[in-house]
Design an enzyme around this catalytic site. Sequence first.
Site, PDB file in Angstrom:
ATOM      1  N   GLU A  43       0.931  -1.078  -0.201  1.00 37.27           N
ATOM      2  CA  GLU A  43       0.058  -0.157  -0.214  1.00 37.27           C
ATOM      3  C   GLU A  43       1.020   1.253  -0.076  1.00 37.27           C
ATOM      4  O   GLU A  43       1.652   1.427   1.018  1.00 37.27           O
ATOM      5  CB  GLU A  43      -0.884  -0.161   1.098  1.00 37.27           C
ATOM      6  CG  GLU A  43      -2.029   0.956   1.122  1.00 37.27           C
ATOM      7  CD  GLU A  43      -1.857   2.054   1.842  1.00 37.27           C
ATOM      8  OE1 GLU A  43      -1.335   2.925   1.174  1.00 37.27           O
ATOM      9  OE2 GLU A  43      -2.194   2.275   2.878  1.00 37.27           O
ATOM     10  N   CYS A  51      -2.180   8.472   4.198  1.00 33.07           N
ATOM     11  CA  CYS A  51      -2.325   8.076   2.705  1.00 33.07           C
ATOM     12  C   CYS A  51      -3.541   8.452   2.098  1.00 33.07           C
ATOM     13  O   CYS A  51      -3.645   8.551   0.852  1.00 33.07           O
ATOM     14  CB  CYS A  51      -2.051   6.613   2.600  1.00 33.07           C
ATOM     15  SG  CYS A  51      -2.982   5.479   3.754  1.00 33.07           S
TER      16      CYS A  51
HETATM   17  P1  NAP Z   1       9.434   3.734   3.878  1.00 30.94           P
HETATM   18  O1  NAP Z   1      10.786   4.435   3.641  1.00 30.94           O
HETATM   19  O2  NAP Z   1       8.874   3.018   2.663  1.00 30.94           O
HETATM   20  O3  NAP Z   1       9.620   2.512   4.870  1.00 30.94           O
HETATM   21  C1  NAP Z   1       8.715   1.376   5.192  1.00 30.94           C
HETATM   22  C2  NAP Z   1       9.500   0.295   5.481  1.00 30.94           C
HETATM   23  O4  NAP Z   1      10.041  -0.316   4.473  1.00 30.94           O
HETATM   24  C3  NAP Z   1      10.574   0.540   6.562  1.00 30.94           C
HETATM   25  O5  NAP Z   1      10.659  -0.699   7.558  1.00 30.94           O
HETATM   26  C4  NAP Z   1      11.776   0.412   5.659  1.00 30.94           C
HETATM   27  O6  NAP Z   1      13.028  -0.195   6.466  1.00 30.94           O
HETATM   28  C5  NAP Z   1      11.573  -0.650   4.610  1.00 30.94           C
HETATM   29  N1  NAP Z   1      12.139  -0.245   3.487  1.00 30.94           N
HETATM   30  C6  NAP Z   1      12.027   0.904   2.601  1.00 30.94           C
HETATM   31  N2  NAP Z   1      12.739   0.809   1.670  1.00 30.94           N
HETATM   32  C7  NAP Z   1      13.414  -0.199   1.466  1.00 30.94           C
HETATM   33  C8  NAP Z   1      14.510  -0.994   0.855  1.00 30.94           C
HETATM   34  N3  NAP Z   1      14.963  -0.147  -0.177  1.00 30.94           N
HETATM   35  N4  NAP Z   1      15.124  -2.090   1.273  1.00 30.94           N
HETATM   36  C9  NAP Z   1      14.583  -2.663   2.404  1.00 30.94           C
HETATM   37  N5  NAP Z   1      13.587  -2.237   3.377  1.00 30.94           N
HETATM   38  C10 NAP Z   1      13.016  -0.971   2.866  1.00 30.94           C
HETATM   39  O7  NAP Z   1       8.006   4.537   4.523  1.00 30.94           O
HETATM   40  P2  NAP Z   1       8.106   5.433   5.842  1.00 30.94           P
HETATM   41  O8  NAP Z   1       9.403   5.799   6.525  1.00 30.94           O
HETATM   42  O9  NAP Z   1       6.919   5.188   6.497  1.00 30.94           O
HETATM   43  O10 NAP Z   1       7.828   6.803   5.172  1.00 30.94           O
HETATM   44  C11 NAP Z   1       8.613   7.520   4.133  1.00 30.94           C
HETATM   45  C12 NAP Z   1       7.312   7.991   3.346  1.00 30.94           C
HETATM   46  O11 NAP Z   1       6.424   6.687   2.889  1.00 30.94           O
HETATM   47  C13 NAP Z   1       6.616   9.162   3.659  1.00 30.94           C
HETATM   48  O12 NAP Z   1       7.132  10.215   3.276  1.00 30.94           O
HETATM   49  C14 NAP Z   1       5.388   8.896   2.663  1.00 30.94           C
HETATM   50  O13 NAP Z   1       5.546   9.437   1.367  1.00 30.94           O
HETATM   51  C15 NAP Z   1       5.307   7.417   2.737  1.00 30.94           C
HETATM   52  N6  NAP Z   1       4.185   7.102   3.301  1.00 30.94           N
HETATM   53  C16 NAP Z   1       3.010   6.256   2.881  1.00 30.94           C
HETATM   54  C17 NAP Z   1       2.284   5.473   3.670  1.00 30.94           C
HETATM   55  C18 NAP Z   1       1.239   4.942   3.280  1.00 30.94           C
HETATM   56  O14 NAP Z   1       0.098   5.084   3.814  1.00 30.94           O
HETATM   57  N7  NAP Z   1       0.934   4.351   1.929  1.00 30.94           N
HETATM   58  C19 NAP Z   1       2.479   5.759   5.213  1.00 30.94           C
HETATM   59  C20 NAP Z   1       3.492   6.021   5.584  1.00 30.94           C
HETATM   60  C21 NAP Z   1       4.552   6.802   4.800  1.00 30.94           C
HETATM   61  P3  NAP Z   1      13.892   0.869   7.374  1.00 30.94           P
HETATM   62  O15 NAP Z   1      13.235   1.897   7.581  1.00 30.94           O
HETATM   63  O16 NAP Z   1      14.460  -0.041   8.326  1.00 30.94           O
HETATM   64  O17 NAP Z   1      14.854   1.391   6.134  1.00 30.94           O
END
Ligand code: NAP
Length: 470
Positions: free
Chosen positions: A227, A264
């Site tokens: 998602e 989101c």
């Molecule tokens: P994220 O950076 O996508 O991280 C989510 C999870 O995925 C974390 O556990 C992260 O691990 C892991 N991850 C991310 N990239 C990875 C990779 N290349 N390899 C391995 N693991 C990976 O999301 P976030 O920290 O929650 O927020 C960043 C952005 O996500 C926000 O600014 C927003 O744009 C978006 N977001 C969307 C939603 C939604 O509801 N769809 C919710 C929250 C955030 P690590 O942190 O340990 O690296």
Amino acid sequence: VPMSSTELEAALGAAAEASRRWGRLPAADRARALRRIADALDQAGHDLVPLAQRETQLPAPRLRGELARTTFQLRLFARELDGGACHGVIVDRADPDWPTGPRPELRRMLIPLGPVAVFAASNFPFAFSVAGGDTAAALAAGCPVVLKAHPGHPQLSDRTGEIVSTALAASGAPEGTFAVVHGVSEGRELVLNPRIRAVAFTGSHTGGRALFDLAVSRPDPIPFYGELGSLNPVFVTERAARARGAEIAAGYVDSYTLGAGQFCTKPGLLLVPSTSDITERAVASVLARSAAPLLNARISAGYASTLATLTEHDAIDVLVAGVMGEDGPTPTLLSTSVSALLAHRDVLLAECFGPTSLVVHYASERELLDVAAEIEGQLTATVHGDDHDEIVPPLLEELVERAGRVLWNGWPTGVSVTPAMHHGGPYPATTSVLHTSVGTEAIRRFLRPVVFQNMPTRLLPEPLRTPPVA
Ligand code: NAP
């Protein structure tokens, strides 16, 4: 603290070991375990909420509400299990006269996929995290869960994990039914590990896409339910703007600034007639809003950088420039025209996670269709209109093709946990257009159908023995 590879290996081995036993427990036993987790979380609320508050900066009332949503969710899945609907039983009796040739007796049911990796979200430390919807759905389906904690709330994740594990053990669940792991490379290892049979993820487009690519690159590709976020456009017709301008402006600002815009389902785009007073009213309302802290440094940095790209863009007018202070940012409001939006769609039609939204002015209602035709897959799309607006039926036709939830005269923030909910949509909103991550249907992501042909009753799984043959 990242796990050692031996610890990760042990967690995966235990999950694989637990898989059959947990999956074959009568549904009523799994329901009891889910209720026990819910009760234990409710009892620990006084402990968990302050911890969540410290780690996420979210206010206590919001966190208490979210915890209540989380335990309700667990109990709702328990009720679903009691009803037996999760088995999805379909029985065809043998029929020698079936048009395509004699039909054997076929008994179909759904069975658990096996161990599931769940990636917790940052923005819902309870409801989409350790004991959140994905975990509840996977456990309800009969799948052990190895949970990748979000680094935004590590202590809360461990504490919640302990509560879940203790409640499961007390309910007679096999050891290994649930584990929490930390670390980026550990997350990648989970997705690639042959014992993991499906992945559920809530987070960024970049992270989700990277992990999705890993899941499908495996020698044995597995389902990846990501998602990834959404712009959630809102289309206001001329008649609605005239009739309810003040109400629409207020609802819009409330919705996009709720939770500091870290949902989101935040409305990131509002289309209004250029002649309406909605923009003016929204500006006044935004100026009166105070700052609210963002979840963590990573979200703040992401927000600042996406926002800078937008505010510095030639096609954008900054109506209200948010200010970043000690208490976090005050909200920002941007505007542009339909033609500028379409000319720069690659930059302007991007999600900005935080308290910012873009008002788009249209000269004629037909332009609503032009925008609707250009947007990518969305979790939600909203129309504010009048039943008799001529533009509405063709507009809905466009939106239904692009969004998982289509709203009428409402706001997309606030996703009810209920049987009919669909929190999903075409890519890039999610990586799996067929499924929802909220509501009882979310269980379907972790079940696969199997059909037994002419199998003697005593050899059938229990749920297939008793149902009356249609
Ligand atoms: P994220 O950076 O996508 O991280 C989510 C999870 O995925 C974390 O556990 C992260 O691990 C892991 N991850 C991310 N990239 C990875 C990779 N290349 N390899 C391995 N693991 C990976 O999301 P976030 O920290 O929650 O927020 C960043 C952005 O996500 C926000 O600014 C927003 O744009 C978006 N977001 C969307 C939603 C939604 O509801 N769809 C919710 C929250 C955030 P690590 O942190 O340990 O690296």
